[in-house]
Design a protein around this motif. Structure first.
Motif, PDB file in Angstrom:
ATOM      1  N   THR A 414       0.843  -1.203   0.000  1.00  0.00           N
ATOM      2  CA  THR A 414       0.000   0.000   0.000  1.00  0.00           C
ATOM      3  C   THR A 414       0.874   1.247   0.000  1.00  0.00           C
ATOM      4  OG1 THR A 414      -1.752   1.179   1.179  1.00  0.00           O
ATOM      5  CG2 THR A 414      -0.114   0.045   2.520  1.00  0.00           C
ATOM      6  N   ASP A 415       0.320   2.343  -0.469  1.00  0.00           N
ATOM      7  CA  ASP A 415       1.031   3.633  -0.451  1.00  0.00           C
ATOM      8  C   ASP A 415       0.603   4.491   0.737  1.00  0.00           C
ATOM      9  OD1 ASP A 415       2.350   3.021  -2.836  1.00  0.00           O
ATOM     10  OD2 ASP A 415       0.710   3.822  -4.071  1.00  0.00           O
ATOM     11  N   LEU A 432       1.941   1.152  12.217  1.00  0.00           N
ATOM     12  CA  LEU A 432       0.812   0.901  11.320  1.00  0.00           C
ATOM     13  C   LEU A 432       0.781  -0.567  10.884  1.00  0.00           C
ATOM     14  CD1 LEU A 432       1.028   4.074   9.050  1.00  0.00           C
ATOM     15  CD2 LEU A 432      -0.501   3.690  10.989  1.00  0.00           C
ATOM     16  N   ARG A 433      -0.424  -1.048  10.674  1.00  0.00           N
ATOM     17  CA  ARG A 433      -0.632  -2.425  10.204  1.00  0.00           C
ATOM     18  C   ARG A 433      -1.515  -2.397   8.955  1.00  0.00           C
ATOM     19  NH1 ARG A 433       3.104  -2.722  13.190  1.00  0.00           N
ATOM     20  NH2 ARG A 433       3.054  -3.591  15.310  1.00  0.00           N
ATOM     21  N   CYS A 438      -8.469  -6.541   2.895  1.00  0.00           N
ATOM     22  CA  CYS A 438      -9.115  -5.405   2.222  1.00  0.00           C
ATOM     23  C   CYS A 438      -8.184  -4.215   1.988  1.00  0.00           C
ATOM     24  CB  CYS A 438     -10.330  -4.952   3.021  1.00  0.00           C
ATOM     25  SG  CYS A 438      -9.920  -4.209   4.620  1.00  0.00           S
ATOM     26  N   GLY A 439      -6.976  -4.222   2.589  1.00  0.00           N
ATOM     27  CA  GLY A 439      -6.025  -3.141   2.361  1.00  0.00           C
ATOM     28  C   GLY A 439      -6.136  -1.974   3.328  1.00  0.00           C
ATOM     29  N   LEU A 440      -6.980  -2.086   4.348  1.00  0.00           N
ATOM     30  CA  LEU A 440      -7.095  -0.996   5.320  1.00  0.00           C
ATOM     31  C   LEU A 440      -5.791  -0.837   6.095  1.00  0.00           C
ATOM     32  CD1 LEU A 440      -9.034   1.012   6.897  1.00  0.00           C
ATOM     33  CD2 LEU A 440      -9.204  -0.824   8.582  1.00  0.00           C
ATOM     34  N   VAL A 441      -5.354   0.390   6.273  1.00  0.00           N
ATOM     35  CA  VAL A 441      -4.193   0.696   7.104  1.00  0.00           C
ATOM     36  C   VAL A 441      -4.693   1.280   8.416  1.00  0.00           C
ATOM     37  CG1 VAL A 441      -2.121   2.106   7.342  1.00  0.00           C
ATOM     38  CG2 VAL A 441      -2.682   1.061   5.128  1.00  0.00           C
ATOM     39  N   ALA A 442      -4.263   0.682   9.521  1.00  0.00           N
ATOM     40  CA  ALA A 442      -4.744   1.134  10.833  1.00  0.00           C
ATOM     41  C   ALA A 442      -3.629   0.967  11.858  1.00  0.00           C
ATOM     42  CB  ALA A 442      -5.976   0.331  11.247  1.00  0.00           C
ATOM     43  N   THR A 492       4.244 -11.603  -2.832  1.00  0.00           N
ATOM     44  CA  THR A 492       4.283 -10.634  -3.930  1.00  0.00           C
ATOM     45  C   THR A 492       4.545  -9.228  -3.428  1.00  0.00           C
ATOM     46  OG1 THR A 492       1.896 -10.361  -3.781  1.00  0.00           O
ATOM     47  CG2 THR A 492       2.727 -11.994  -5.342  1.00  0.00           C
ATOM     48  N   GLY A 493       4.555  -9.045  -2.106  1.00  0.00           N
ATOM     49  CA  GLY A 493       4.755  -7.725  -1.566  1.00  0.00           C
ATOM     50  C   GLY A 493       6.104  -7.566  -0.952  1.00  0.00           C
TER      51      GLY A 493
END
Length: 493
Positions: A414-415, A432-433, A438-442, A492-493
């Protein structure tokens, strides 16, 4: 009549006391019931409580019917159908290896084709009760391989329905090939009809059984189950498969939970009579004649189970400990083996079938808990070359080798570099995680708001990845372990 009641009461009481004693030492109840039947039956010197085992035939049949009915009611059909392809492959390997080995052993013994098919089923289907009990007592419910073990057990139960349908025309001694094909088509036709009833007729069955009074529900339920089992027997299909399938129908109704609670005590009592009755038919003098085949069968089962365990561990990227846990946990044989032997005896097959299955079940009932509890020692003999796991047995336990939710790892980068929820609330964060579903950053658990965990509790997305520079670890909230991917799968990340 009075003597019959006294004998029945005495032998059931002794069976209960023996089972209670066995439970203290970690042994399953089924072999205890069967052993009491053997010891106090007409085939063993000493006191005999039931002179004529056939007098208990109806009660024993009711126990068999309720045992299979309850299995059908609690069968998690949606869970099985929603399982991944690898689980079906693993279960297929386990069933295929054990059934094939049992069939080969049956032919090697020279007892006949019908007997070989019964032996194949007796060796091929493990005891779900023994396996589940071992998982609880050995405190392995949170192990990474445990969902796979439970999945294999459930698929085995589903396989049992088809195997019983296949076996029915064999046990009915269909004469010509045409008769056999007709009987086989009738068996599977009956199976398909009950599957259709489960799919489209569950509402009608619910209306038939629906009542607010538990007493009436129990009466209606038992009447329906016995009726369907009787019809199954009348058309040439085992009463066991009829009971199992009507259980599947009831499992799709709104009455499922109430029926489960009501049938459980009835199942336990009458199933105990079934296992005792089986023991009563065994002549202790016949056990010596099957001792060598039983030793061979036990060794064959141990080899096939360990092989299946290694194959399953390789499929899921587990290590040596998990491989041996899988193979040895499902080693026990019990209720289903005895059911097949009972059907064989009723069909007039080779009289050695009963003693063979009885001794086989007794030996494995003792061996399975002992071997499963010592699986870590057997794991040392499993070569690294047989598995795909990067994590050697001596370096890690099964709980840290892989989690069961890696198929939900859909987002790997993610950016985003902020916790938007913290910004909106005017708060701050520590680290941050990234939610890999779903790609949520929290923010992390060390942050005041713990938004990442709150997101998991709301959405049940299991795996997060650290966004801390230099850290690429992943964590599964469900399994509460660090996620380590199996060899052969690259990130892949």
């Amino acid at each position: 009549m009075h003597a019959d009641l006294i004998g029945l009461g005495a032998i059931v009481l002794l069976a209960g006391l023996a089972a209670r004693l066995g439970r203290r030492y970690g042994f399953p109840t089924v072999p205890c019931y069967m052993l009491i039947g053997i010891v106090f039956g007409p085939g063993t010197p000493g006191p005999v409580f039931v002179e004529h085992p056939e007098d208990l035939a109806l009660l024993a049949s009711l126990g068999l019917v309720l045992l299979l009915f309850h299995l059908g009611v609690e069968f998690p059909a949606e869970q099985v159908l929603g399982s991944g392809k690898r689980l079906f492959i693993a279960a297929g390997v386990y069933i295929g290896l054990n059934v094939s080995a049992g069939l080969a052993l049956g032919f090697a013994l020279g007892w006949g084709t019908s007997e070989a098919l019964v032996i194949a089923g007796a060796l091929g289907i493990s005891s779900s009760a023994i396996a589940t009990k071992l998982l609880i007592e050995l405190r392995r419910l949170t192990n990474a391989e445990t969902p796979i073990i439970l999945g294999i057990i459930v698929i085995e139960d589903m396989f049992l329905a088809f195997y019983l349908a296949l076996l029915a025309p064999v046990l009915n001694d269909s004469g010509s090939t045409a008769d056999f094909i007709v009987d086989l088509l009738v068996s599977f036709g009956f199976l398909v009809a009950l599957f259709a009833l489960a799919r489209w007729g569950a509402r009608a069955i619910a209306l038939l059984l629906d009542t607010r009074e538990d007493e009436l529900l129990a009466i209606l339920m038992v009447g329906l189950v016995v009726l369907v089992a009787g019809v199954a027997l009348e058309v040439g299909v085992s009463e066991a498969i009829g009971a199992l399938m009507i259980g599947l129908v009831v499992s799709r109704t709104t009455l499922k939970e109430r029926v489960e609670q009501l049938v459980l005590p009835l199942r336990d009592v009458f199933a105990a009579v079934f296992f005792i009755s089986f023991g009563l038919t065994i002549d202790i003098g016949d056990l010596g004649g099957v001792a060598v085949p039983v030793v061979i069968a036990v060794c064959v089962t141990l080899v096939t189970n360990m092989t299946a365990g290694i194959v399953t561990a390789r499929l899921f990227g587990f290590n040596q400990r998990a491989a041996t846990n899988i193979g040895l946990t499902v080693l026990g044989r019990g209720e289903f083996s005895l059911i097949l032997a009972t059907l064989a005896i009723a069909a007039g097959l080779d009289e050695r079938i009963g003693p063979f299955v009885a001794l086989y079940v007794l030996v494995l009932a003792i061996a399975a808990p002992l071997l499963a509890s010592q699986s870590k020692h057997f794991a040392r003999f499993v070569s690294d070359r047989l598995l795909r796991s990067r994590w050697r047995f001596v370096q890690s336990e099964t709980m840290s080798t892989a989690c069961m939710h890696q198929d939900q790892m859909e987002v790997t980068e993610t950016d985003i570099t902020v916790c938007q929820q913290c910004i909106d609330d005017g708060g701050t964060w520590v680290q941050l995680r990234l939610c890999m579903k779903c790609g949520l950053v929290a923010c992390c658990d060390d942050s005041p708001a713990r938004h990442s965990r709150a997101h998991y509790e709301d959405e049940h997305h299991p795996i997060i990845q650290s966004l801390q520079p230099g850290a690429d670890w992943q964590y599964c909230y469900v399994d509460e372990i660090l996620v380590r991917e199996p060899l052969g799968r690259s990130r892949t990340g």
